[in-house]
Write a protein that holds these residues in place. Sequence first.
Motif, PDB file in Angstrom:
ATOM      1  N   VAL A  30       0.181  -1.233  -0.085  1.00 23.22           N
ATOM      2  CA  VAL A  30      -0.013  -0.160  -0.173  1.00 23.22           C
ATOM      3  C   VAL A  30       0.851   1.494  -0.259  1.00 23.22           C
ATOM      4  O   VAL A  30       2.032   1.294   0.439  1.00 23.22           O
ATOM      5  CB  VAL A  30      -1.103  -0.271   1.016  1.00 23.22           C
ATOM      6  N   PRO A  31       0.766   2.280  -1.203  1.00 22.51           N
ATOM      7  CA  PRO A  31       1.236   3.440  -1.047  1.00 22.51           C
ATOM      8  C   PRO A  31       1.923   3.446   0.785  1.00 22.51           C
ATOM      9  O   PRO A  31      -0.072   4.266   0.533  1.00 22.51           O
ATOM     10  CB  PRO A  31       0.764   4.039  -2.113  1.00 22.51           C
ATOM     11  N   LYS A  32       3.074   4.507   1.357  1.00 20.42           N
ATOM     12  CA  LYS A  32       2.607   5.135   2.531  1.00 20.42           C
ATOM     13  C   LYS A  32       4.018   6.716   2.525  1.00 20.42           C
ATOM     14  O   LYS A  32       4.598   6.119   1.469  1.00 20.42           O
ATOM     15  CB  LYS A  32       2.272   4.370   3.264  1.00 20.42           C
ATOM     16  N   CYS A  33       3.888   7.164   3.491  1.00 15.49           N
ATOM     17  CA  CYS A  33       5.054   7.733   3.717  1.00 15.49           C
ATOM     18  C   CYS A  33       4.804   8.410   4.938  1.00 15.49           C
ATOM     19  O   CYS A  33       3.980   8.260   5.248  1.00 15.49           O
ATOM     20  CB  CYS A  33       4.807   8.861   2.432  1.00 15.49           C
ATOM     21  N   ILE A  34       5.899   8.547   5.581  1.00 18.36           N
ATOM     22  CA  ILE A  34       6.014   9.817   6.486  1.00 18.36           C
ATOM     23  C   ILE A  34       5.268  10.994   6.178  1.00 18.36           C
ATOM     24  O   ILE A  34       6.601  11.726   5.429  1.00 18.36           O
ATOM     25  CB  ILE A  34       6.760   9.565   7.355  1.00 18.36           C
ATOM     26  N   ALA A  35       5.429  12.192   7.188  1.00 13.07           N
ATOM     27  CA  ALA A  35       5.704  13.699   6.808  1.00 13.07           C
ATOM     28  C   ALA A  35       5.297  13.980   8.804  1.00 13.07           C
ATOM     29  O   ALA A  35       4.363  13.699   8.985  1.00 13.07           O
ATOM     30  CB  ALA A  35       4.127  14.277   6.011  1.00 13.07           C
ATOM     31  N   SER A  36       6.445  14.552   8.884  1.00 16.86           N
ATOM     32  CA  SER A  36       7.037  14.966  10.368  1.00 16.86           C
ATOM     33  C   SER A  36       7.628  16.155  10.531  1.00 16.86           C
ATOM     34  O   SER A  36       8.011  16.859   9.139  1.00 16.86           O
ATOM     35  CB  SER A  36       8.026  14.161  11.364  1.00 16.86           C
ATOM     36  N   ASN A  37       7.076  16.885  11.364  1.00 12.09           N
ATOM     37  CA  ASN A  37       7.760  18.209  11.809  1.00 12.09           C
ATOM     38  C   ASN A  37       9.314  18.349  12.426  1.00 12.09           C
ATOM     39  O   ASN A  37       9.908  19.185  12.428  1.00 12.09           O
ATOM     40  CB  ASN A  37       6.723  18.819  13.278  1.00 12.09           C
ATOM     41  N   SER A  38       9.674  16.641  12.538  1.00 10.50           N
ATOM     42  CA  SER A  38      10.629  16.676  12.977  1.00 10.50           C
ATOM     43  C   SER A  38      12.311  16.877  11.669  1.00 10.50           C
ATOM     44  O   SER A  38      11.349  16.200  10.304  1.00 10.50           O
ATOM     45  CB  SER A  38      11.052  14.947  13.174  1.00 10.50           C
ATOM     46  N   SER A  39      13.305  16.791  12.449  1.00  6.72           N
ATOM     47  CA  SER A  39      14.176  16.559  10.620  1.00  6.72           C
ATOM     48  C   SER A  39      14.691  15.489  10.613  1.00  6.72           C
ATOM     49  O   SER A  39      13.707  14.861  10.802  1.00  6.72           O
ATOM     50  CB  SER A  39      15.864  16.846  10.915  1.00  6.72           C
ATOM     51  N   ASN A  98      14.959   9.514  11.023  1.00  7.68           N
ATOM     52  CA  ASN A  98      16.247   8.541  10.549  1.00  7.68           C
ATOM     53  C   ASN A  98      15.996   7.471  11.848  1.00  7.68           C
ATOM     54  O   ASN A  98      16.253   6.341  11.950  1.00  7.68           O
ATOM     55  CB  ASN A  98      16.773   8.866   9.631  1.00  7.68           C
ATOM     56  N   LYS A  99      16.603   8.622  12.789  1.00  5.92           N
ATOM     57  CA  LYS A  99      17.272   7.521  13.687  1.00  5.92           C
ATOM     58  C   LYS A  99      16.230   6.927  14.329  1.00  5.92           C
ATOM     59  O   LYS A  99      16.310   6.369  15.355  1.00  5.92           O
ATOM     60  CB  LYS A  99      17.597   9.075  15.389  1.00  5.92           C
ATOM     61  N   MET A 100      14.517   7.922  14.447  1.00  4.24           N
ATOM     62  CA  MET A 100      13.936   7.148  15.328  1.00  4.24           C
ATOM     63  C   MET A 100      12.517   5.504  14.335  1.00  4.24           C
ATOM     64  O   MET A 100      12.488   4.969  15.233  1.00  4.24           O
ATOM     65  CB  MET A 100      12.504   7.518  15.300  1.00  4.24           C
ATOM     66  N   LEU A 101      13.142   5.674  13.153  1.00 10.75           N
ATOM     67  CA  LEU A 101      12.549   4.710  12.930  1.00 10.75           C
ATOM     68  C   LEU A 101      14.074   3.742  12.589  1.00 10.75           C
ATOM     69  O   LEU A 101      13.596   2.339  12.895  1.00 10.75           O
ATOM     70  CB  LEU A 101      12.941   4.963  10.801  1.00 10.75           C
ATOM     71  N   GLU A 102      15.110   3.887  13.148  1.00 10.82           N
ATOM     72  CA  GLU A 102      15.964   2.448  13.471  1.00 10.82           C
ATOM     73  C   GLU A 102      16.028   2.474  14.652  1.00 10.82           C
ATOM     74  O   GLU A 102      16.179   0.927  14.780  1.00 10.82           O
ATOM     75  CB  GLU A 102      17.337   3.462  12.968  1.00 10.82           C
ATOM     76  N   LEU A 103      15.655   2.952  15.587  1.00  9.67           N
ATOM     77  CA  LEU A 103      15.632   3.014  17.050  1.00  9.67           C
ATOM     78  C   LEU A 103      14.317   1.772  17.384  1.00  9.67           C
ATOM     79  O   LEU A 103      14.418   1.412  17.922  1.00  9.67           O
ATOM     80  CB  LEU A 103      15.622   3.683  18.244  1.00  9.67           C
ATOM     81  N   SER A 104      13.587   1.847  16.223  1.00  8.64           N
ATOM     82  CA  SER A 104      12.727   0.916  16.717  1.00  8.64           C
ATOM     83  C   SER A 104      12.157   0.221  15.375  1.00  8.64           C
ATOM     84  O   SER A 104      11.275  -0.605  15.140  1.00  8.64           O
ATOM     85  CB  SER A 104      10.865   2.218  15.943  1.00  8.64           C
ATOM     86  N   ASN A 105      13.694   0.036  14.547  1.00  8.79           N
ATOM     87  CA  ASN A 105      13.314  -1.312  13.357  1.00  8.79           C
ATOM     88  C   ASN A 105      12.523  -1.229  12.893  1.00  8.79           C
ATOM     89  O   ASN A 105      11.357  -2.228  11.847  1.00  8.79           O
ATOM     90  CB  ASN A 105      13.271  -2.627  14.583  1.00  8.79           C
ATOM     91  N   GLN A 106      11.876  -0.171  12.548  1.00  6.27           N
ATOM     92  CA  GLN A 106      11.090   0.090  11.001  1.00  6.27           C
ATOM     93  C   GLN A 106      11.858   0.502  10.128  1.00  6.27           C
ATOM     94  O   GLN A 106      11.495   1.500   9.173  1.00  6.27           O
ATOM     95  CB  GLN A 106       9.781   1.200  11.060  1.00  6.27           C
ATOM     96  N   ALA A 107      12.887   1.212  10.027  1.00  8.55           N
ATOM     97  CA  ALA A 107      13.757   1.846   8.570  1.00  8.55           C
ATOM     98  C   ALA A 107      13.788   1.255   7.535  1.00  8.55           C
ATOM     99  O   ALA A 107      13.137   1.878   6.360  1.00  8.55           O
ATOM    100  CB  ALA A 107      15.532   1.974   9.020  1.00  8.55           C
ATOM    101  N   ALA A 108      13.297  -0.373   7.705  1.00  9.61           N
ATOM    102  CA  ALA A 108      13.199  -0.914   5.846  1.00  9.61           C
ATOM    103  C   ALA A 108      11.616  -0.807   5.491  1.00  9.61           C
ATOM    104  O   ALA A 108      10.775  -0.383   4.582  1.00  9.61           O
ATOM    105  CB  ALA A 108      12.883  -2.316   5.838  1.00  9.61           C
ATOM    106  N   VAL A 109      10.848  -0.145   6.299  1.00  6.28           N
ATOM    107  CA  VAL A 109       9.276  -0.146   6.015  1.00  6.28           C
ATOM    108  C   VAL A 109       9.210   1.310   5.570  1.00  6.28           C
ATOM    109  O   VAL A 109       8.725   0.955   3.878  1.00  6.28           O
ATOM    110  CB  VAL A 109       8.578   0.166   7.077  1.00  6.28           C
TER     111      VAL A 109
END
Length: 222
Positions: free
Chosen positions: A99-108, A113-124
């Motif tokens: 399913v097409p998806k993306c992230i849109a965040s106020n963060s840098s 990327n660091k949050m995705l890495e820490l939560s093991n979601q970087a591959a998503v």
Amino acid sequence: MKSCLLIFDCDGVLVDSEFVGNQIQAELLTQNGLQFTVESSLRKFLGMSSADMRKCLQEEYNFILTEQLANELAHKTQQALQKQQAALLEPIWTVLKDVPKCIASNSSHEWINKMLELSNQAAVFPSKQIFSAYEVKRGKPYPDLFLYAAKKMGFRRADCLVIEDSIAGIKAAKAAQMEVVGFLGGEHTKFEWYKEQLVAQEIPLVQTALELLQYINKEAIN
């Protein structure tokens, strides 16, 4: 299957980072002369970009958040998140793989990327599916970021579903004329005042990853 773009916020939606981040932030600000609790920090700053938070601290409290303090806050938050299971939506990624998806965040980008890495979601979420408020003129609560993300992903606003946990994000989605669902899965949503704020927005609300998946299956991609 209807073609729909899912737009996820990061902190508080993908990663259970808001409570611990604001707890550390409150401690740091208090140590430096201000009086904050985790709850008052959430009330004041949740959903703000780093730039807006710094501006707020300077204008309302005559306090300058230096680069040193900002870096200390980021480092301590990341350390804390390494010790806990931070992913909030992990159960649904297999089902939503295509399913097409993306992230849109106020963060840098660096923080996302660091949050995705820490939560093991970087591959998503490949880098081309990550959008930061630093790329647009105005972050949330303005619609610029969501409109930018939709354009980059090749979708009309009418074909987007935003998943948000903050009032700023919900207002931004509404301003962009996109459908939005409120996610109450993070630890920071336990406060009754917080839930009342989201209920007042008169949008659909879900409590868990599986509830969100059911909503997506029913409303967005069928």
